[in-house]
Each structure stands twice: as structure tokens, then as C-alpha cells.
Scaffold this motif. Structure first.
Motif, PDB file in Angstrom:
ATOM      1  N   SER A   1       0.826  -1.208   0.000  1.00 48.58           N
ATOM      2  CA  SER A   1       0.000   0.000   0.000  1.00 48.58           C
ATOM      3  C   SER A   1       0.862   1.260   0.000  1.00 48.58           C
ATOM      4  N   GLY A   2       2.081   1.128  -0.457  1.00 51.61           N
ATOM      5  CA  GLY A   2       2.995   2.261  -0.555  1.00 51.61           C
ATOM      6  C   GLY A   2       3.885   2.056  -1.755  1.00 51.61           C
ATOM      7  N   PRO A   3       5.104   2.584  -1.739  1.00 45.55           N
ATOM      8  CA  PRO A   3       6.003   2.377  -2.873  1.00 45.55           C
ATOM      9  C   PRO A   3       6.216   0.891  -3.144  1.00 45.55           C
ATOM     10  N   SER A   4       6.368   0.532  -4.412  1.00 44.39           N
ATOM     11  CA  SER A   4       6.744  -0.834  -4.748  1.00 44.39           C
ATOM     12  C   SER A   4       8.216  -1.025  -4.418  1.00 44.39           C
ATOM     13  N   ILE A   5       8.566  -2.217  -3.939  1.00 46.36           N
ATOM     14  CA  ILE A   5       9.906  -2.443  -3.409  1.00 46.36           C
ATOM     15  C   ILE A   5      10.480  -3.729  -3.997  1.00 46.36           C
ATOM     16  N   LEU A   6      11.651  -3.624  -4.613  1.00 38.07           N
ATOM     17  CA  LEU A   6      12.365  -4.785  -5.114  1.00 38.07           C
ATOM     18  C   LEU A   6      13.117  -5.411  -3.949  1.00 38.07           C
ATOM     19  N   GLY A   7      12.563  -6.495  -3.396  1.00 36.59           N
ATOM     20  CA  GLY A   7      13.107  -7.099  -2.196  1.00 36.59           C
ATOM     21  C   GLY A   7      14.214  -8.099  -2.478  1.00 36.59           C
ATOM     22  N   ALA A   8      14.763  -8.646  -1.396  1.00 37.94           N
ATOM     23  CA  ALA A   8      15.938  -9.510  -1.493  1.00 37.94           C
ATOM     24  C   ALA A   8      15.655 -10.809  -2.237  1.00 37.94           C
ATOM     25  N   PHE A   9      14.445 -11.344  -2.140  1.00 36.00           N
ATOM     26  CA  PHE A   9      14.144 -12.604  -2.800  1.00 36.00           C
ATOM     27  C   PHE A   9      14.286 -12.484  -4.309  1.00 36.00           C
ATOM     28  N   HIS A  10      13.963 -11.324  -4.868  1.00 29.91           N
ATOM     29  CA  HIS A  10      14.138 -11.071  -6.299  1.00 29.91           C
ATOM     30  C   HIS A  10      15.546 -10.582  -6.619  1.00 29.91           C
ATOM     31  N   GLN A  11      16.415 -10.536  -5.617  1.00 29.55           N
ATOM     32  CA  GLN A  11      17.814 -10.167  -5.850  1.00 29.55           C
ATOM     33  C   GLN A  11      18.754 -11.367  -5.715  1.00 29.55           C
ATOM     34  N   GLN A  12      18.194 -12.547  -5.498  1.00 29.37           N
ATOM     35  CA  GLN A  12      19.030 -13.727  -5.332  1.00 29.37           C
ATOM     36  C   GLN A  12      19.832 -14.010  -6.601  1.00 29.37           C
ATOM     37  N   ASN A  13      21.083 -14.429  -6.398  1.00 32.24           N
ATOM     38  CA  ASN A  13      21.967 -14.810  -7.503  1.00 32.24           C
ATOM     39  C   ASN A  13      22.133 -13.702  -8.531  1.00 32.24           C
ATOM     40  N   LYS A  14      22.326 -12.486  -7.995  1.00 36.14           N
ATOM     41  CA  LYS A  14      22.671 -11.345  -8.825  1.00 36.14           C
ATOM     42  C   LYS A  14      23.758 -10.546  -8.121  1.00 36.14           C
ATOM     43  N   ARG A  15      24.736 -10.094  -8.893  1.00 33.69           N
ATOM     44  CA  ARG A  15      25.707  -9.134  -8.378  1.00 33.69           C
ATOM     45  C   ARG A  15      25.064  -7.754  -8.477  1.00 33.69           C
ATOM     46  N   ILE A  16      24.847  -7.129  -7.328  1.00 27.42           N
ATOM     47  CA  ILE A  16      24.230  -5.807  -7.258  1.00 27.42           C
ATOM     48  C   ILE A  16      25.294  -4.814  -6.819  1.00 27.42           C
ATOM     49  N   ILE A  17      25.499  -3.767  -7.612  1.00 28.55           N
ATOM     50  CA  ILE A  17      26.491  -2.739  -7.294  1.00 28.55           C
ATOM     51  C   ILE A  17      25.787  -1.386  -7.225  1.00 28.55           C
ATOM     52  N   TYR A  18      25.911  -0.723  -6.085  1.00 30.07           N
ATOM     53  CA  TYR A  18      25.415   0.639  -5.917  1.00 30.07           C
ATOM     54  C   TYR A  18      26.570   1.575  -6.240  1.00 30.07           C
ATOM     55  N   ASN A  19      26.564   2.125  -7.452  1.00 28.35           N
ATOM     56  CA  ASN A  19      27.638   2.991  -7.935  1.00 28.35           C
ATOM     57  C   ASN A  19      27.155   4.431  -7.840  1.00 28.35           C
ATOM     58  N   LEU A  20      27.516   5.074  -6.731  1.00 27.79           N
ATOM     59  CA  LEU A  20      27.024   6.430  -6.495  1.00 27.79           C
ATOM     60  C   LEU A  20      27.917   7.484  -7.139  1.00 27.79           C
ATOM     61  N   ASN A  21      29.089   7.072  -7.637  1.00 29.51           N
ATOM     62  CA  ASN A  21      29.885   7.999  -8.450  1.00 29.51           C
ATOM     63  C   ASN A  21      29.150   8.346  -9.729  1.00 29.51           C
ATOM     64  N   ASP A  22      28.607   7.327 -10.374  1.00 34.88           N
ATOM     65  CA  ASP A  22      27.862   7.524 -11.621  1.00 34.88           C
ATOM     66  C   ASP A  22      26.361   7.607 -11.383  1.00 34.88           C
ATOM     67  N   ASN A  23      25.949   7.500 -10.118  1.00 36.44           N
ATOM     68  CA  ASN A  23      24.541   7.584  -9.731  1.00 36.44           C
ATOM     69  C   ASN A  23      23.697   6.532 -10.436  1.00 36.44           C
ATOM     70  N   VAL A  24      24.235   5.285 -10.489  1.00 34.40           N
ATOM     71  CA  VAL A  24      23.511   4.212 -11.146  1.00 34.40           C
ATOM     72  C   VAL A  24      23.540   2.949 -10.284  1.00 34.40           C
ATOM     73  N   LEU A  25      22.525   2.111 -10.486  1.00 30.83           N
ATOM     74  CA  LEU A  25      22.525   0.746  -9.978  1.00 30.83           C
ATOM     75  C   LEU A  25      23.016  -0.156 -11.098  1.00 30.83           C
ATOM     76  N   GLN A  26      23.993  -1.014 -10.786  1.00 28.65           N
ATOM     77  CA  GLN A  26      24.521  -1.952 -11.766  1.00 28.65           C
ATOM     78  C   GLN A  26      24.191  -3.369 -11.319  1.00 28.65           C
ATOM     79  N   PHE A  27      23.934  -4.268 -12.269  1.00 25.97           N
ATOM     80  CA  PHE A  27      23.558  -5.618 -11.904  1.00 25.97           C
ATOM     81  C   PHE A  27      23.881  -6.582 -13.043  1.00 25.97           C
TER      82      PHE A  27
END
Length: 464
Positions: A431-457
């Protein structure tokens, strides 16, 4: 006590203080290090509850997600206001999923903290105690550490109100609760904002990294906490975008990058899960990138510009702007590993995203004449009995800005329960923002690149 609107006030505070932290750490040499994340279901976890069934583990993950989503909804509602010392994302003490091992001080004190992706404050229980919970090992004692000092009242975090100056001392007070309006489940920590040396290990086997003057909370007044039966948790490690979190404090020293790779959340995990910072981050090939909606340092969550969703090969075609972030924080789409299960908004500017997605899954499985099941974990609404010869399970794709295609494998889009021979679509209504949770992040390399202000995966087999 002054009442404030939490979302916009927090944004303003972050904007005002960001310049200080960028200046404070810019001259420091970039580094790389890693933290070991210990999930609840690892035998190495201080929160380990024994050999639970997959059904029991999933039910716990659902309960965690629902409690956190409930509070997020309450905090973002137009009628809510939160007093200054409670501005951080509060949560019930039993819903933390990861523990981290920390080494601080000189001589070194070691203990376990719970990782809080929705809060900023790093704190550990300290001597001398006014009111303390039981701990199986000694509390951290600042009087025994030569590298300890208290944060002065003229520090920007005290001056701007993230902490408060009382009788010449910079102090904090943070409440943790479940968001269900039950005051009996609240925990309260109070103490002195302090500075200390933290020791971190590197993934590449080099010398450990020592970082001086990390801001943390020395909590000597703690009420209402029950972290686990073994009493091995000493406090909390804040990992949000608040300026007192570990990520924010070390922004330039870690080149504004951190990363993780989550294995299956329903297995007993034997190997370490590493939260990598700076030069310790592996850089795989074929990374995809999508920008954060606003500069991440001025936003408490990592919002992304989601354009559409596909179930299998069927693209739904949501109206433009369905996932646009709103100024009050009640709409949008963000990624957060602290939410175990993905939640989809039931009223995104008038569109029921959850229902649209679930209808696609249901149409596919109904077309195969599968039987619906009632033996599902409480919270999942679409479950079926699983024939042994059926294998046509659907993937799910998030279509992001810059043609970034985030594909969730069918194994991670569903919950499979061999005990009951059922499977469920692993998504919860929100009932609020949609959220990409950890279960949908399994077996993925997730990189928070704040230099380029992007999410990499990129898809990667994460060890477990």
C-alpha cells in the motif's frame, strides 16, 4: 517536542549536511574492504533458530516484510508526524535478517550488530550501563579504549539536529518499533554520539583496514530489546542513506560504491556473504546499469525509474508514470535488500500493479489447469499444487530506464515447498512504494555505484 514531516525534513537535512561529509573524507585515500553478512538461517548466525523447514523460513520472511512495509506506509502517510529523535526508520527488533561481526577500539572489542538498511545510526551497548540488556560477552567499554572520544556539540550532526546537544554532550535517542501501533513491541536506545576506530578486513587477503573517527552511538540506556535467545547481539549497524550510516560516512573513501551477491534465502548458508566496499568489489562482465531517480545522497531510499514489467514473455504495458516517485514518499519504486520479499503497490496513481502482475501469473497457470492450493504460507495469495511433471514456471522482468532488463529467474520468482508439493508466486501486495526485495535479488551481483549515480547488476551464481 517539535513535530516534523519526516520525508521532506529528512531530505532537507541530508542536503544541508552532504557538503560537510564530502569535504571531510575527500582528502582520504580510497580503500576497499568487506563486511561479512550472516543471515539468520546460517548456523554461524547469533540469531540461528535451528533447522527450520522452507515453509517456516518463508513465513518468517513474509512476516518481516509485512512489518517493515506497514511501518513505511504509516511513516509516509500525510497524517503522520514523528518527533525529531525518532526520525529514523524504526522497526520491530525481531525483523532484522543479517548480522555483522565488528571490531572496534584500541584494544579491539569484538561483537555482533544487526544490519539495518532503513536506519543510519551505528550503535553498540556500552559501559557504564544505566539500563542494559543481557549480553553473553562483555559490553564495549569506552573507558578501556585509547581511540575513543565523544562527538563535540559543535559537530554538524549535532548542530543540524540529527543528534541533540544536552548539557554540553551530543546525545541521541532512537526508538525501534514494528509499525503496528503496539507500544509493547518498542525498543528504545539512548546514549552518547561518539568517535571510534573500526577495523575491517579485505576480501583479497591483504592487511586489515583501520578507519579512525567513525561516528557511532555508545548506548548505555537500552530498554525493550530482545535480540535472540543466545544474547549475542550488542547493537545495530545502520546502512541507510542517512548521513550517520557507515555508507555515508565513508562515501569518498569507498569511491561511493558498495556491492553484494545474495544466494538462496531458503537454504542453510555455509559460506560468507560479503558486503563489498570500494576496491574490494568484483567487477563482472556484462553489467547493466540504470540511474537512480534522484541523487542517492539526497534520498533516504534508492529509487529507480521502472518503466514496465513482464511476466514470462508478456509485457503488461503500465501507463507512463505508474512508478514515478512522489514528493511525499508514498509512490515510486526502490530497491532494498532489507525487505525480504518484493511488494507491489495496489494503488500506484490509480493502478493496481500487484493485481495486474498476479493476473498474468494466474492466467498462465490456470491455462495449464493446475489446482489452487490452500497450504501456502500466510501472505502469499497465489499458490498451486505442483505436479511432478510440470516445469513451465514463468520468469519476471523489470524494464528499467536505459534499456536495463532485470530478469528474475523462475526459481526466484516463486516459492517452492517440496514438503507440501506446492508453489507460490513470491510477491506481496503493498500500500505504498513498490519495493524490489531480497528474494528477487538472489543470484545477482548488485552494485550501488554512487559515483555515476547508477545501480549496476548482472546474473551471478552466489555461493551458499
Amino acid at each position: 517536542m517539535t513535530q516534523i514531516q519526516p520525508f521532506m525534513t529528512k531530505i532537507t537535512l541530508l542536503l544541508c549536511l552532504t557538503a560537510f561529509f564530502q569535504f571531510h573524507f575527500t582528502s582520504s585515500k580510497p580503500i576497499g574492504f568487506s563486511l561479512k553478512l550472516i543471515p539468520r538461517d546460517s548456523p554461524n548466525s547469533p540469531l540461528y533458530q535451528g533447522n527450520l523447514t522452507k515453509h517456516e523460513r518463508m513465513q518468517r520472511l513474509i512476516n518481516i516484510t509485512q512489518a517493515k512495509a506497514h511501518y513505511l506506509q504509516y511513516k509516509s502517510s500525510p497524517n503522520s508526524s514523528i518527533v525529531l529523535e525518532n526520525i529514523r526508520f524504526t522497526m520491530i527488533r525481531d525483523i532484522f535478517h543479517f548480522a555483522v561481526h565488528v571490531s572496534i577500539g584500541n584494544p579491539i572489542w569484538q561483537g555482533y550488530l544487526l544490519m539495518d538498511t532503513g536506519g543510519g545510526l551505528i550503535w553498540t551497548q556500552c559501559e557504564p550501563c544505566i539500563s542494559c540488556f543481557h549480553l553473553e560477552y562483555d559490553n564495549y567499554d569506552p573507558r578501556a579504549s585509547s581511540s575513543y572520544s565523544r562527538l563535540p556539540c559543535d559537530h554538524p550532526l549535532c548542530q543540524a539536529g540529527l543528534y541533540q546537544c544536552v548539557n554540553g554532550q551530543c546525545i541521541y535517542e532512537v526508538t525501534y518499533g514494528g509499525g503496528d501501533h503496539d507500544e509493547d513491541v518498542r525498543g528504545l536506545t539512548k546514549g552518547y554520539a561518539s568517535l571510534e576506530t573500526f577495523k575491517f578486513n579485505t576480501m583479497r587477503g591483504g592487511d586489515p583496514v583501520f578507519i579512525n573517527d567513525i561516528i557511532f552511538g555508545c548506548s548505555n540506556d537500552n530498554q525493550g530489546f530482545r535480540f535472540g535467545a543466545d544474547d549475542n547481539i550488542a547493537g545495530v549497524m545502520g546502512m541507510s542513506m542517512s548521513l550517520d550510516s557507515l555508507v555515508s560516512q565513508l562515501s569518498d573513501r569507498i569511491e561511493k560504491k558498495f556491492s553484494y551477491c545474495l544466494p538462496s534465502m531458503l537454504e542453510e548458508i555455509e559460506n560468507d556473504i560479503l558486503l563489498n566496499f570500494g576496491s574490494d568489489i568484483p567487477v563482472p562482465q556484462n553489467l547493466q546499469s540504470t540511474p537512480f531517480v534522484t541523487p542517492a545522497w539526497a534520498n533516504p531510499y534508492f529509487y529507480l525509474n521502472l518503466l514496465d514489467i513482464s511476466v514470462g514473455q508478456d509485457r503488461i504495458g503500465f501507463p507512463p508514470g505508474t512508478f514515478q516517485v512522489s514528493h511525499d514518499g508514498t509512490q515510486g519504486f526502490f530497491i532494498d535488500s532489507g525487505f525480504p520479499i518484493t511488494t507491489l503497490n495496489q494503488n500506484a496513481y490509480g493502478t493496481n500493479v500487484y493485481l495486474e502482475v498476479m493476473n498474468k501469473f494466474q492466467a498462465h497457470y490456470d491455462s495449464h489447469k493446475l489446482e489452487r492450493s490452500s497450504d501456502s504460507p500466510h501472505g502469499f495469495e497465489l499458490c498451486y499444487e505442483q505436479p511432478h511433471d510440470f516445469h513451465d514456471f514463468l520468469t519476471m522482468t523489470y524494464h528499467f530506464e536505459r534499456f536495463a532488463e532485470y530478469v528474475v529467474h523462475s526459481n526466484d520468482a516463486h516459492f517452492f515447498d517440496e514438503l507440501y508439493d506446492i508453489f507460490c508466486v513470491a510477491i506481496l501486495p503493498g500500500s505504498g512504494p513498490s519495493i524490489l526485495g531480497a528474494f528477487h535479488q538472489q543470484n545477482k551481483r548488485i552494485i550501488y555505484n554512487l559515483n555515476d549515480n547508477v545501480l549496476q547488476f548482472v546474473t551471478e551464481t552466489c555461493p551458499f
